[in-house]
Each structure stands twice: as C-alpha cells, then as structure tokens.
Design an enzyme around this catalytic site. Sequence first.
Site, short mmCIF file in Angstrom:
data_model
loop_
_atom_site.label_atom_id
_atom_site.label_comp_id
_atom_site.label_asym_id
_atom_site.label_seq_id
_atom_site.Cartn_x
_atom_site.Cartn_y
_atom_site.Cartn_z
N ASP A 50 -25.92 1.98 7.07
CA ASP A 50 -26.19 1.23 5.84
C ASP A 50 -26.25 -0.24 6.24
OD1 ASP A 50 -26.20 -0.09 3.46
OD2 ASP A 50 -24.24 0.61 2.78
N LYS B 231 -30.75 -10.26 5.25
CA LYS B 231 -31.53 -9.24 4.56
C LYS B 231 -32.31 -9.84 3.39
CE LYS B 231 -30.76 -4.67 2.50
NZ LYS B 231 -29.67 -3.76 2.12
N GLU C 131 -31.45 3.49 -0.29
CA GLU C 131 -30.01 3.50 -0.50
C GLU C 131 -29.57 4.41 -1.66
OE1 GLU C 131 -29.36 -0.71 -0.63
OE2 GLU C 131 -29.71 -0.88 1.52
N ASP D 31 -27.12 1.08 -8.27
CA ASP D 31 -26.74 0.51 -6.99
C ASP D 31 -26.81 -1.01 -7.05
OD1 ASP D 31 -26.50 -0.36 -4.38
OD2 ASP D 31 -28.10 0.89 -3.57
#
Lengths: 184, 533
Positions: free
Chosen positions: B10, B72, B173, B195
Amino acid sequence: MDPTFRAEVDALAQVLDQLDYFGILKLPQNAGVADVKAAYHRESRAYHPDRFAALPDPVLRDTLGRIYRRINEAYTVLRDDAKRKKYVADLAGPDRAKKLRFTEADEVQVKEDQKKKIEEQFGQTPNGRKFYAAALADIEAQRWDGAERNLKMALMYEPQNAKFKEQLASVERQKPKVDQFKIR
Amino acid sequence: MNDDIAVGIDLGTSYSAVAVMLQGQPQVLANEWGERTHASVVSFLEDGTVLVGNNAKKNIITNAENTVYSAKRLIGRFFFSDEVKKAQAVMPYKIVEGPNNAVRLQVGQKIFAVPEISALVLKEMKAIAETALGRAVTKAVVTCPAYFNDNQRQATKDAGRIAGLEVLRIINEPTAAALAYGFGKDIRQKICVYDLGGGTFDISILEIGKDVFEVLATAGDTYLGGDDFDDRIMSWLAEDFLAKHGLDLRQNKFCLQMLKEAGERAKIEVGRDGTANIHVPGICQSPEGEVLDLSRTLGADQFNKMVMDLVQRTFKVCDEALQSARMTAGDIDAVILVGGPTRLPIVRSSVRHYFQKDPMTGIDPDEVVALGASIQASALLNLGAAEAGQASYLLDVTPLTLRVGTVGGYAEPIIDKNTPIPIEKSKAFTTSRDGQDRVKIRVYQGESKRAEECELLGEFEFTGFRIGYRGEVQIQVTFEIDSNGIVNVSATDVETGQKTSTTISLSSGLSEQDIQAARDKNAGVALAGHKAA
C-alpha cells in the site's frame, strides 16, 4: 491447465469474431437483467485474466485476454437498456454480420437518440419550445383554443415533433365540440 | 516454482505498508522496530544514504530541504497543474520543471522524477519484507487510489520497476480493502468502501457474489484527504498566533513544518480523546528576540465545525458514485472504512448517518489495503488457486471517461467511466489532406467535453500507413485499458490490415531509458537505518 478447457479456449478464440454478445455470454436473446449479470460473473470466473497471470505461455495469455475483453464489452452493452435495444435491433437487421460488435459510432447514435427524445419532450428549436410551453400552460388552465393555436404554431417550427402532434391530437379530443355555424 | 513469493504494498500519500500471504493468511510485515506502517517520507542524508519511513519523518523539520514527503500528491501530474502549484507554496523541498512539462524534485544538487522518490519508498518496503521473511522479494502488487488517472497509474508502475520490483498488478485501494474483508467469508452483498486517506478520497461500490467482486461504480477526489484536516487546524493556530503576536508562522517554512506537525498531532488527539492540548515551545522568535511558544486547546466541537465542510464534500462524491451505480444509500448492505482519518468520530458518525448503518471496522483501516493487495499478489502467482476454488476475481472499472481530442478544443468520449476493464474500443480516423503520411491524436481522461478541462494522457502519432488522397485512407485506432487501468493505443490501416507504428509525444511519463537509468541509480542507493544485509 485442464485439456478440455484448453480446447474450449481455442475453439472460442476461433469463432470469437462471428459471435454476437449473447453468444459470448452464452445467453438467449430474451435474457433478463439478472441473467446477464449472472452470466457475466460465470464467464468471469472462467476467463478472468487473474486466473492465468502465472501461465508461462504469452500467446495463450493474449488469447485469453482477448476473450475476456470481449466478455467485458458484451456485458457493457447488454447491461445498458438503451444500448441493448439498439444492438438487438441492429442484429435483426440486414447488416447483422457487420453489427456483431457495438462500435463507438453506435454509441454516439444511442446518445443522440436519447438526447433527441429529451428534446422532443420540450422542443428542439427556441420558438418551438416557447409555443409548446405556452400550450402546456393553456392545457393546464383548460384554455383549449389557446392550446390548439400554440401547438399548431410550435408544429410550424418543428413539423416532425411526435410529442407535439400527440399533444395536439389530445387537445382536439378534449376541446368541447361547438358547431361553428351556430349563432349563439 | 511454488517457492516464489509476492508481496502487497500500500503506497500511501502519508503512510505505506507491506503485507504478504503466509500459510493462507494475509499479514502485515513489521520492520525491525515492530512498526507496521511507515511514513512515506524520504530523507537524503549527508553521507549519501537515504532514510525512509517514520525516522525520516522526524527529519522534515531538522533536514527540511532534503526531505521529501507527500510525493504521491505530485505523481503523474503536469508541472502546470493546480496541485503542483499548491505544493510548491507549502513544501520545503524544491519542485522544478522537467522535460515535457513533467515535475522534478530538486534535493541538493540532485534532480529526481517523482516516481524515483516513490521508488525509494517501495525499496524500503521491499527491504522490510526481505528482512522479515529472510529471503529476496522481487514481485509485488502495488495499490493506487481508484480515482487515479492513466498518468498517475503509469507513474506508480514505473516507480515499482525503478525499485527493482516486478509489478504484477496495480490495484485500486478500495477494491483491495474489499478483498481483505470478503476473503473466504462467502458474503453476498452490495458494499461501499469509504476510503479517506492522507491525500485522496475514494468511494467504490461493489457487488460481491461469492468469489466475484464486481465494482459497480467508483468516484473520488484526488485533492481531499487527512492533510486537509491538518491544514484547517494549522490555519486556525496560525490566525490566532498572528492576532496575538503579529507574526505569521506560515511565512517561514521551518515554522510551517512545526505547525503542520502540531496540526496532525492535534487531529489525532482530538479524534482519540475528544480534546487536544497543543503546545509547541519555541516555535519562533519575535523581532525583539523573545522566544514565543504556541499553546492552545482544541475541543471536539470546535474541530468538528472546522472540518464539517470537508466531510460533507466526501458525501457529494458518494452521491455521485451511488447515482452511477443506480442505487441509493439504503441499498448498501455494508460499509467498509479505509484510511487513518476514518478513525475520527466526526467521520464515523457522518458515515453512519449517511448510510443509516454502522460501518465495518474489523480490520485496522491503516492496514486493510496492504492486506488486500497481498491476497491479490498471492492469487496472481498461484496458478493452482483457481482450480482449487480459492481465488477471488476482481472485476474493476475505469474511473474516468477516456476521450479523444477533436477540432475546436473538444474531447469526445471513447470509453465511458465505470466501464469494466480490461476493455478495448476502436474508432476510425481518416486523413484530411492529400498525401498525408501521419495522423496525430490526443488522448484525454476526464468528465468534461472541453479538452482543456480534462487530463491529457499523451499525443499519439501514427505513421507507416498507405498514402492516398484525403478521406481515402482509413485508420482504425484501438484504445485498450488493461487490468491495471493503464491505457494502450494502437492503430491499423483498415484496408491493408497493416499495423502502423505509434510514437508517443507530449507525455508526462518516463521513457524506457529513463526508467533503466533510474533503476540503476536506485539500486546504488543505500537505505539508512538498516542492519547491513
């Protein structure tokens, strides 16, 4: 890999371009929404690329990938009412062989048809919309003469509008009959 | 053959984790100090080594200019995008422009592409797994937000390759989280994965039928996450400090980092204890030379008021996803929470209120994605799993509409969002000039009809087809989205069936040579804080 499955894959890859979407999902043409989903899940269990990710043979993986992409394509069209309707109509037509796959052009047409249908509800031209809106207000207030006049005006701008024609017919039916030559 | 192993990683905005399947059970691997999640922070030390993880996070303040975090947020973006401009204002490290409008990070004299930084985080994850397992690890499934576009996915995949990993698959994800919850439990229902990560928000609606996980719709916001909650607290603290002392802490990057750290800590504290005591001694010096402290108390009610609009924004995205799936909140059987910020009581209670259901929280929201990825990794390696009926199948979708640019600055749709992948679609193009020998198309992803409002994936140029009069030559262009959600474009001459050659220009991505060079560079970097292997 199971030899019977292997034979099935090879046979399917051979005829893939001759099958319609119902054939790919192994469904009858009258299959319902739930059937389409069940068939999609069933075929996914058999052909999902994850199952074969560890296969050493790249050609076979490619073939399986091609089959699975077609399964997804079939599902995308058959799960959508509007697309499915057009697809089935195309299959029944004379160009069946050319219409086995739903192309980007078909999709554009489905979208245009939907847009046209919405436009017909309200009118396609500014003047058509204006008179149609006025007519609807007249119908609401039961002013039949006004409604008839406005609908006829709207139809002058959009002679092909089926919705307008339908409304006009219904207004003419509802309008109280009066003898035009009678002296009141 | 069966000795092979693959991990699930992850790769988060703020934190990353690595997991593996051992004896049929997915488990998170801890590092030498027992830490199970690792800050996605890369700190370049003076001796040339690189520190990654929670220790590197401590360097954000002391070694600010040489420490990169939240990479990211920048991955797969163009230099001119809003997100990059925003990052330039707040990040202590230097963000510079690279070739083709790409983003580069400057650390000292060295220039890095964003995937190279992510690759260092992945290298650390790989090292943690190798230490924990006592063997080499070369294969991995890496996760990315469901709402990532092609550029961002490609860049994530490149990062994996640079780190010396064979990336078996990029998975979403939320889908990974569903896999972790649904594994072996034989549940048949419609679920929603909420999420909320450090930097991104994703929502996915899935229908699970035994071993099949069909994603019905996905939606997201790549500009919304826990960091924004921190920002609210930071602004509140800074405004207050400005009013009291007439000094703006946000003007100094050093103070800003202390402020940021205080904000994050306060958020966690207020979520856990209902109130947070913020105390940062010596945050700055007044012009008179007096050392000033930052000291405040934040209550739950006040915090909730600060972030309510952010929480509400997530439900707009939920509405959108439900509408795409043609459902209402009432049709959802279960809600899964993923990501650290979903621990906050305000988020939990809002989710409960929206779905009228208690969300599932059985698995740690920080670890659930890595666990799901490891399940997928092991399934991809194991050819026998399918025959034994142990496999699960992810039927995922593309989150954004794939478009091709047309005249007048428009972009017309080719593959709609929420279409199951892998998928392919063809479109015919004709030449517009006599003797034309090349056709150029621009490919976009996004939900706007206007090309400029969509994300440019690249410009493709086709050559090597027949040359003829205008309108005579037809080129069939095939757009394919693979299982990773990555777009491939190829073209053939309709009449001859000849494949034309394709070149990509105007892409934010790295070339094959760049990747190879970066890979060598990455392999030469020593990770600090590990016992010598």
